[in-house]
Motif scaffolding. Structure first.
Motif, PDB file in Angstrom:
ATOM      1  N   LYS A   1      -6.027 -12.111  -4.226  1.00  0.00           N
ATOM      2  CA  LYS A   1      -5.030 -11.752  -3.213  1.00  0.00           C
ATOM      3  C   LYS A   1      -4.499 -12.986  -2.500  1.00  0.00           C
ATOM      4  O   LYS A   1      -3.286 -13.094  -2.254  1.00  0.00           O
TER       5      LYS A   1
ATOM      6  N   THR B   1     -10.948  -0.924  -9.028  1.00  0.00           N
ATOM      7  CA  THR B   1      -9.777  -1.342  -8.263  1.00  0.00           C
ATOM      8  C   THR B   1     -10.136  -1.320  -6.781  1.00  0.00           C
ATOM      9  O   THR B   1     -10.616  -0.306  -6.263  1.00  0.00           O
TER      10      THR B   1
ATOM     11  N   GLU C   1     -11.751 -10.245  -5.422  1.00  0.00           N
ATOM     12  CA  GLU C   1     -10.445  -9.636  -5.169  1.00  0.00           C
ATOM     13  C   GLU C   1      -9.684 -10.440  -4.115  1.00  0.00           C
ATOM     14  O   GLU C   1      -8.458 -10.610  -4.216  1.00  0.00           O
TER      15      GLU C   1
ATOM     16  N   GLU D   1      -8.971  -2.189  -2.770  1.00  0.00           N
ATOM     17  CA  GLU D   1      -7.904  -2.467  -1.815  1.00  0.00           C
ATOM     18  C   GLU D   1      -8.502  -3.230  -0.628  1.00  0.00           C
ATOM     19  O   GLU D   1      -9.381  -2.722   0.065  1.00  0.00           O
TER      20      GLU D   1
END
Length: 480
Positions: free
Chosen positions: A364, A115, A360, A117
């Protein structure tokens, strides 16, 4: 079916799956049917053997093993979907319990995408080289063009630097002529450094028919790396004649009428080329700055596979085409094996981190890839591979690599989003506008290959496993 997920570390999980026996019934029926088609029992037609006879003759364990093998992929996939996981590669499966007519329990350990961020990247600022074309750059460019139109003619004098000689070579190691150490009619430009060390000194000063002997370390062949005694004989000496730098040359080498027009066009081409290099430098620096902002744990097995694949490709493809092995390559690079391994690991880690972060970002920013974008990327990849677009496209489709190409294009778009948000200045403090920069061929600059192309070993590793790996314990329990 019930499943639970245990996080072993940020990139690896253990799935525990319990399957009521009734959910195995379709696979059990399929197992009896398959065995029915494969065996023969006296007194029964093929395919019509009752289940109880199969159990008696071949054992219930064989049927259970076949049923479990057939059912595991589906149950594993269901558990992955239920846990909303993104697996990497094949899982390690272990049957922990198999009770006939009661329950099947198994565990599956698998690496997963971490995961990630993505922080605010709008504050990224990088400095790149300013675009400057000096008179020296321009003179060098025109001189290179002039070299392409040089002519040669035989001369009856001693060979000098810049001359072209036609030579015969013979290499001996420990007094023995090597089988692959003889070459005749080799054309060589003195001072080019394209042949053996020491050959320039040996042939300089020789006329046609002259001979010399020198010592040199062989760069390839059966005695690569060994010191050899090399005999060289000059059969012809040719002088290179460059055309005069005038309007006639401009008309010969270009569509322009004057040398002044040719130089002006050369300056524009150099400026475009340097702008392209500047844009590529900006992308690389922005990518490095982005990676510094993001914490990306890397699955150990994926990293190991990536390192091994990169090393294999270098040894068996790139170096093999040059007639080198890894040892000679390290000697040329003046690196130890330890330094090479450390660099390879660093490159592999960056490749994997880059893919994870840009993927990612694709999610996003909700970026998609159009057919035209995919076709353009395919054309570029085909050109770099030396294949025709049709051949490359066929290979991609047959190899199931279309999703990989789509991923490359998407990652390129993701990096472009970050570059657009970043502040790019040159080393003179001027803001750099990277919109629609083109290289000297007219191609619009896109993300660097390291950023958009999947890591060397990631094709198989990043696909969710279709069939969980079998374990010896599974077979033992099924047979019981």
């Amino acid at each position: 079916m019930k499943s639970a997920v245990e996080n072993l570390n940020p990139t690896r999980v253990r799935l525990t799956v319990e399957v009521p026996f009734e959910e195995l019934k379709p696979s059990l029926d399929a197992a009896y049917k398959k065995i029915n088609q494969q065996v023969t029992v006296p007194g029964f037609r093929k395919g019509k053997i009752p289940a109880r006879i199969i159990d008696q003759r071949f054992g219930r364990g064989a049927v259970l093993e076949e049923a479990v093998n057939e059912a595991l992929p589906k149950f594993y996939t269901d558990a992955v979907n239920e846990g909303e996981l993104n697996p990497l590669g094949q899982p390690e499966v272990d049957i922990t319990e198999l009770k006939d007519n009661e329950l099947l329990t198994f565990t599956a350990e698998v690496d997963i995408r971490p995961t990630i961020e993505i922080p605010d990247y709008s504050g990224i600022e990088v400095t790149v080289d300013a675009v400057e074309v000096s008179d020296e750059d321009l003179d060098k460019s025109v001189e290179q063009l002039r070299e392409r139109f040089a002519t040669t003619s035989p001369v009856e004098r001693a060979a000098a630097e810049g001359d072209i000689v036609v030579i015969d070579l013979e290499a001996k190691v420990e007094g023995e002529v090597l089988e692959d150490g003889v070459a005749t009619g080799v054309t060589y430009t003195i001072g080019s450094g394209e042949l053996l060390d020491g050959i320039d000194e040996a042939v300089t000063g020789l006329e046609a028919g002259g001979e010399a002997t020198f010592a040199s370390e062989l760069k390839g062949g059966s005695a690569q790396g060994k010191e050899a005694e090399v005999s060289v004989k000059v059969s012809e000496v040719k002088a290179r004649e460059l055309p005069e730098l005038d309007d006639d040359f401009a008309q010969l080498a270009s569509e322009f009428d004057t040398l002044e027009e040719l130089r002006a066009d050369s300056r524009k081409r150099l400026e475009r080329s340097k702008k392209f290099e500047q844009a590529t430098q900006a992308q690389e620096k922005v990518l490095d700055a982005l990676l510094e902002l993001v914490e990306v744990p890397i699955p150990e097995k994926l990293l190991e596979e990536e390192i091994n694949t990169r090393k294999h490709n270098l040894e068996h493809h790139q170096l093999g085409q040059m007639g080198l092995n890894l040892e000679s390559y390290l000697q040329m690079q003046d690196k130890t094996a330890e330094e090479f391994d450390a660099e390879l690991k660093e490159q592999a880690e960056k490749g994997i981190r880059t893919q994870f972060v840009l993927d990612e970002l694709v999610n996003k920013e909700q970026l998609s890839v159009g057919q035209e974008e995919l076709t353009e990327h395919l054309m570029r990849r085909a050109q770099s591979s030396g294949m025709s677009p049709d051949q490359f496209a066929q290979a991609v489709v047959e190899g199931g690599q279309v999703p990989m190409l789509v991923g490359e294009v998407a990652r390129g778009k993701a990096l472009a989003v970050v570059v657009e948000a970043a502040k790019v200045v040159d080393d003179k403090g001027e803001t750099v506008d990277l919109d629609d920069e083109e290289d000297e061929t007219g191609e619009t600059v896109e993300a660097t290959s390291e950023a958009v192309e999947a890591p060397a070993g990631a094709e198989a590793a990043t696909e969710a496993a279709e069939e969980p790996a079998e374990s010896q314990e599974k077979q033992d329990k099924a047979e019981s």
